[in-house]
Design an enzyme around this catalytic site. Structure first.
Site, mmCIF file in Angstrom:
data_model
loop_
_atom_site.group_PDB
_atom_site.id
_atom_site.type_symbol
_atom_site.label_atom_id
_atom_site.label_comp_id
_atom_site.label_asym_id
_atom_site.label_seq_id
_atom_site.Cartn_x
_atom_site.Cartn_y
_atom_site.Cartn_z
ATOM 1 N N ARG A 1 0.861 -1.185 0.000
ATOM 2 C CA ARG A 1 0.000 0.000 0.000
ATOM 3 C C ARG A 1 0.897 1.234 0.000
ATOM 4 O O ARG A 1 1.904 1.292 0.716
ATOM 5 C CB ARG A 1 -0.911 0.033 1.233
ATOM 6 C CG ARG A 1 -2.115 -0.900 1.162
ATOM 7 C CD ARG A 1 -3.136 -0.479 0.102
ATOM 8 N NE ARG A 1 -4.259 -1.392 0.009
ATOM 9 C CZ ARG A 1 -4.338 -2.456 -0.782
ATOM 10 N NH1 ARG A 1 -3.332 -2.765 -1.588
ATOM 11 N NH2 ARG A 1 -5.420 -3.210 -0.809
ATOM 12 N N GLU B 1 -2.377 7.578 -4.962
ATOM 13 C CA GLU B 1 -2.703 6.928 -6.244
ATOM 14 C C GLU B 1 -4.168 7.004 -6.631
ATOM 15 O O GLU B 1 -4.509 6.858 -7.804
ATOM 16 C CB GLU B 1 -2.300 5.445 -6.211
ATOM 17 C CG GLU B 1 -3.232 4.578 -5.362
ATOM 18 C CD GLU B 1 -2.835 3.097 -5.355
ATOM 19 O OE1 GLU B 1 -1.645 2.806 -5.183
ATOM 20 O OE2 GLU B 1 -3.740 2.257 -5.523
ATOM 21 N N HIS C 1 -0.658 -0.333 -9.744
ATOM 22 C CA HIS C 1 -1.371 -1.248 -8.842
ATOM 23 C C HIS C 1 -1.817 -2.490 -9.623
ATOM 24 O O HIS C 1 -2.983 -2.889 -9.566
ATOM 25 C CB HIS C 1 -2.558 -0.545 -8.185
ATOM 26 C CG HIS C 1 -2.940 -1.158 -6.866
ATOM 27 N ND1 HIS C 1 -3.292 -0.415 -5.777
ATOM 28 C CD2 HIS C 1 -3.017 -2.453 -6.465
ATOM 29 C CE1 HIS C 1 -3.585 -1.228 -4.771
ATOM 30 N NE2 HIS C 1 -3.421 -2.472 -5.174
#
Ligand code: NAI
Length: 324
Positions: A229, A258, A290
């Site tokens: 994360r 993000e 991601h």
């Protein structure tokens, strides 16, 4: 039963649609779930959300008011949900493991790319530039990798690293003694690792785990990988570390800010995040969007487990994948 999917992409629909039928109706909204869009959930029984949906107290109150019974996360992490606020109002389920191999393998792909400069070679050879200048890499065999978080993903990543002949150091808040790993303190791991890879969840405690102090305690030239994360790393401290060459390189599949950028095509926009923009200009920083989870196997498991979670929770009021 009606399920509203938020932040949905064509690939979500492709993998979930086969489960829809007369008693399980699905609506796919492209928009993210947040305070501005929550009204779209009115008239549904379940919302199915993803990593960058904002499920704060205000959103939860609205969902509760609409009679939503369940928030079905189609991801493992749940740091974007105010769980305390949801408790007693709406159930929250997740997909705890869909393919830890997908994430571990992507982490290795990033590391190998960075240390052998494959990202530069790919672009060069497209224009018939076959020079090797600037592509010098180093062997991973014999180097030390520090794995932070040795759960499903971290433990697989550690095994792959061992296969490459790396020495593995591990840190976990709750060490798993059944794993063949050399657990150490975080400080020792920072001081002795050539590569540091993050595989722990984002919590209040792990927020900015990699900050200015942590970076200053690392080996010169250490490589940092984050496929967990974004907010585990203070991005400005990382940028500073890259600029003053303390850090030898970074592989980022996730980024603190993000949510407005990742998963979307922003190529025609002016991106106002100077830290990200500067990180992107560094030759030794690789960013992916991601995508570590993004394999056919993972998407198939996500759809299957999410549907199972929804059916189980709505028929029994509980689910083995409920987030407590
Ligand atoms: P897991 O729950 O199996 O393992 C997490 C490990 O971290 C556990 O062993 C736990 O004890 C440890 N931990 C908890 N707090 C810690 C702390 N403060 N410091 C050190 N260790 C701590 O989770 P899993 O499946 O291995 O996933 C790890 C993370 O990967 C998730 O939290 C998620 O954020 C991220 N992830 C990223 C994906 C991507 O596409 N980039 C996809 C799936 C997960």
């Amino acid at each position: 039963m009606k399920v509203a999917f938020f932040d949905s992409k064509p690939y979500d629909e492709e993998f979930f649609r086969p489960y829809s039928n007369e008693s399980l109706k699905m609506k796919f909204f492209e928009t993210k779930l947040n305070e501005d869009t929550v009204s779209l959930a009115s008239g549904y029984d379940v919302v199915c959300a993803f990593v960058n949906d904002t499920i704060n107290a205000t959103v939860i109150d609205k969902l509760y008011e609409f009679g939503i019974k369940l928030i079905a996360l189609r991801c493992a992490g749940y740091n974007n949900v105010d769980l305390k606020h949801a408790k007693g109002k709406i159930g929250v389920v997740r997909v705890p493991a869909y393919s830890p191999y997908a994430v571990a393998e992507h982490t290795i792909a990033l590391l190998l790319t960075l240390v052998r400069n494959t990202h530069k070679a790919y672009v060069r050879t497209k224009s018939f530039n076959f020079s090797l200048n600037g592509l010098l890499g180093f062997d991973l065999r014999g180097k030390t990798v520090g794995v932070i978080g040795t759960g499903k993903i971290g433990s697989i990543f550690a095994e792959i690293c061992k296969g490459l002949g790396m020495h593995v150091l591990a840190y976990d808040k709750f060490p798993n003694e059944s794993l063949d790993l050399e657990y150490t303190t975080l400080e020792y791991l920072f001081e002795n690792s050539d590569v540091i890879s993050l595989h722990c969840p984002l919590t209040e405690e792990s927020y900015h785990l990699i900050d200015k102090n942590a970076i200053s305690s690392m080996k010169n030239g250490a490589i940092i990988i984050n496929t967990s994360r974004g907010a585990l790393i203070n991005a400005e401290a990382l940028l500073e570390g890259i600029r003053n060459k303390k850090i030898g390189g970074a592989c980022l599949d996730v980024y603190e800010e993000e949510s407005e950028l990742f998963f979307e095509d922003n190529s025609n926009l002016i991106v106002n995040d100077d830290t990200l923009a500067l990180l992107m200009t560094m030759p030794n920083v690789i960013v992916t969007s991601h995508q570590a989870f993004f394999t056919k196997e993972a998407l198939s498991n996500i759809a299957q487990t999410t549907i199972q979670n929804i059916n189980e929770f709505l028929s029994t009021g509980k689910s083995q994948n409920e987030v407590i």
